[in-house]
Enzyme design. Structure first.
Site, short mmCIF file in Angstrom:
data_model
loop_
_atom_site.label_atom_id
_atom_site.label_comp_id
_atom_site.label_asym_id
_atom_site.label_seq_id
_atom_site.Cartn_x
_atom_site.Cartn_y
_atom_site.Cartn_z
N GLU A 177 -7.74 35.92 58.32
CA GLU A 177 -8.15 37.39 58.98
C GLU A 177 -9.65 37.64 58.50
O GLU A 177 -10.23 38.37 59.37
CB GLU A 177 -7.18 38.41 58.28
N HIS A 221 -12.02 36.33 60.93
CA HIS A 221 -12.32 37.09 62.07
C HIS A 221 -13.11 38.26 61.99
O HIS A 221 -14.15 38.13 62.93
CB HIS A 221 -10.91 37.77 62.73
#
Length: 164
Positions: A70, A73
């Site tokens: 995550e 990203h």
């Protein structure tokens, strides 16, 4: 629980800063995620959301793989802008180069299905159990009527429930 995860987020950012020789804006971190997703990166809000249940059940792998996934990203978005693919080559570069992890798109955590209560309705027909959802049961309590397709009689709550 959040301390270890927040610490891992910070470590991931420090690794990225060392690798790219620049600073990155830190995100807000939330544990308000349910369902099948382990984590979600909200690019424009600079927000990471994590699933506390999946974290609790898979803490070691979650910290090793999901958190960097995550964070990557958000790093990719800050480096390359908004026109890149979510799991495209830029994101993969960060996963492999910065975190030295395989760029896996999805987790393999066992996700428990939520148990659902069914309200049993019946009509005069033999073997006529009609399991209603909580929403449909609520509609009946508010005056809505449902008819059996065979005998055309109204379905009546039996007082029984079943957990699936």
């Amino acid at each position: 629980m959040p301390d270890q995860l927040n610490s891992r987020v910070e470590t991931c950012y420090q690794q990225a800063e060392t690798f790219f020789k620049r600073t990155f804006k830190r995100p807000m971190v939330s544990f308000q995620l349910r369902g099948q997703k382990a984590g979600v990166a909200h690019l424009h809000e600079n927000l990471l959301r994590f699933n506390p249940q999946l974290y609790k059940e898979n803490a070691e792998d979650f910290l090793r793989q999901t958190v960097p996934h995550e964070v990557a990203h958000l790093i990719a978005h800050q480096l390359f802008g908004g026109s890149i693919q979510p799991h495209g080559e830029e994101w993969q570069l960060i996963m492999r180069g910065v975190y030295e992890l395989p760029p896996n798109r999805c987790h393999t955590y066992a996700v428990k299905r939520r148990s659902v209560i069914r309200y049993i309705y019946r009509c005069p027909c033999p073997d006529s159990d009609f399991p209603f959802t909580a929403q449909r049961h609520s509609m009946v309590r508010k005056g809505r009527r449902y008819l059996c397709r065979r005998c055309r009689e109204p379905l009546v709550f039996s007082g029984e429930t079943r957990t699936e």
